[in-house]
Design an enzyme around this catalytic site. Structure first.
Site, short mmCIF file in Angstrom:
data_model
loop_
_atom_site.label_atom_id
_atom_site.label_comp_id
_atom_site.label_asym_id
_atom_site.label_seq_id
_atom_site.Cartn_x
_atom_site.Cartn_y
_atom_site.Cartn_z
N CYS A 131 0.81 -1.22 0.00
CA CYS A 131 0.00 0.00 0.00
C CYS A 131 0.85 1.27 0.00
O CYS A 131 0.43 2.30 -0.55
CB CYS A 131 -0.96 0.00 1.18
SG CYS A 131 -0.19 -0.29 2.78
N HIS A 255 -2.36 6.78 3.55
CA HIS A 255 -0.92 6.98 3.63
C HIS A 255 -0.52 8.22 2.83
O HIS A 255 -1.10 8.51 1.78
CB HIS A 255 -0.17 5.78 3.03
CG HIS A 255 -0.27 4.52 3.83
ND1 HIS A 255 -0.78 4.47 5.11
CD2 HIS A 255 0.12 3.24 3.51
CE1 HIS A 255 -0.71 3.22 5.55
NE2 HIS A 255 -0.19 2.47 4.61
#
Length: 350
Positions: A131, A255
């Site tokens: 990710c 993120h």
């Protein structure tokens, strides 16, 4: 009429699996049967996908019979064991774990960057990147096509959900623990107020932790090495220089990364903005004069990679500095997996 291919979602009851069902329900309907698979303890659960109630079946070899494409979102060791079994029963596997990412016979695919690699799958398995890598790689792939990327210096700001549901639960519990005394709380107090660190090596509430993943050689973490190695593989740049420092921050989901990118061809800020403005899967928000730039609060729940704060390096005319954000449960996991599977659906439908 061409028959639509069948799809299995392995790990359907997990955090990413739940997002996957939402994504399958909102994207173009390219699938015939959708079969939900999970551990024996989750078998029998009823979940909704595309407006239909589906019953979760247990993970067994027979669960893959008649399945064309199987999307896996399970721990590495489960994927390592069961992905080959799914292939042996006739399925092509799209795996979201780290079990096969660096296997030379398993392509690591981001559909906006290297879609043709889905056909290069001698083991019948395609891997989904980590990710953190996915939060920046669509942007870097677009800039690489124009300017030829030579070097990356990256710092990540990774959400608690990157550590799974236990990461989310831990951060929320820690926030509750310090909330009543927050007015008089400083970084030193947090250590005394928080007793349960969960999956983190230090308190995350009112703090940042320069650590994500597990310890590897020479003081690096697994997350930092994933950013390096996966970027090289996806972009086809085996000698790309990458320096990464991964940091956990008190954000639930999304993120973020700061990126210093050095190129072979001299870039300009305007050219980079124009490229990214027109790149599929990227949303440009870059108006610093009006304090408009991406933040996790803007990005969570959305599909594109958001990018802003684009600057030409003051000290290196061949470099750009920028800030990117991506929802780590959507493009960082479920969405990219679904996009890979959709490439296979087109193949199966021919």
């Amino acid at each position: 009429m061409t028959k639509k291919p069948s799809l299995a979602v392995v790990g359907a009851t997990g955090a990413v699996g739940t997002v996957m069902l939402e994504i399958l329900s909102s994207r173009e309907d390219v699938w015939g049967e959708i079969r939900l698979i999970a551990s024996a303890r989750s078998a029998g659960k009823k979940l909704i996908c595309r407006g239909e109630e589906l019953t979760v079946v247990p993970l067994t070899p027979a669960a893959f019979d008649g399945i064309d494409v199987a999307m896996f979102d399970v721990p590495d060791e489960i994927s390592a064991e069961w992905a080959p079994i799914a292939v042996s029963r006739g399925a092509v596997v799209v795996d979201n774990s780290g079990a096969f990412r660096m296997d030379a016979d398993v392509p690591l695919v981001v559909p906006e960057v290297n879609p043709d690699d889905v056909t290069k799958r001698p083991r019948g398995i395609i891997s989904n990147p980590n990710c953190t890598t996915l939060s920046m790689i669509v942007v870097m792939g677009a800039l690489h096509q124009e300017f030829e990327l030579k070097e990356l210096v990256v710092s990540s700001y990774q959400a608690a959900s990157g550590a799974g549901q236990v990461g989310i639960d831990t951060l929320r519990a820690q926030i509750s623990a310090v909330a009543g005394t927050a007015a008089g709380t400083d970084a030193g107090d947090v250590r005394n107020l928080i007793s349960d660190l969960g999956p983190f090596p230090a308190p995350l509430a009112l703090n940042v932790i320069p650590w994500a993943g597990s310890l590897k050689a020479d003081g690096y973490t697994s997350e930092e090495l994933k950013v390096r190695n996966e970027s090289r593989k996806i972009l086809g740049l085996s000698d790309l220089k990458v320096a990464a420092t991964c940091v956990r921050v008190p954000v639930i989901t999304t993120h973020s990364l700061t990126v210093h990118a050095v190129f072979a061809k001299e870039p300009s800020r305007k050219a980079a903005q124009d490229i990214l403005q027109n790149t599929v899967g990227v949303h440009l928000v870059d108006d610093p004069e009006n304090y408009k730039f991406p933040t996790p609060a803007d990005v969570v729940g959305t599909d594109p990679t958001w990018v802003g704060r684009i600057r030409k390096s003051i000290d290196d005319p061949m470099a750009l500095d920028l800030f990117v954000c991506g929802d780590n449960l959507r493009k960082g996991a479920a969405l990219n997996t679904a996009q890979i599977a959709e490439l296979l659906a087109v193949e199966f439908s021919k």
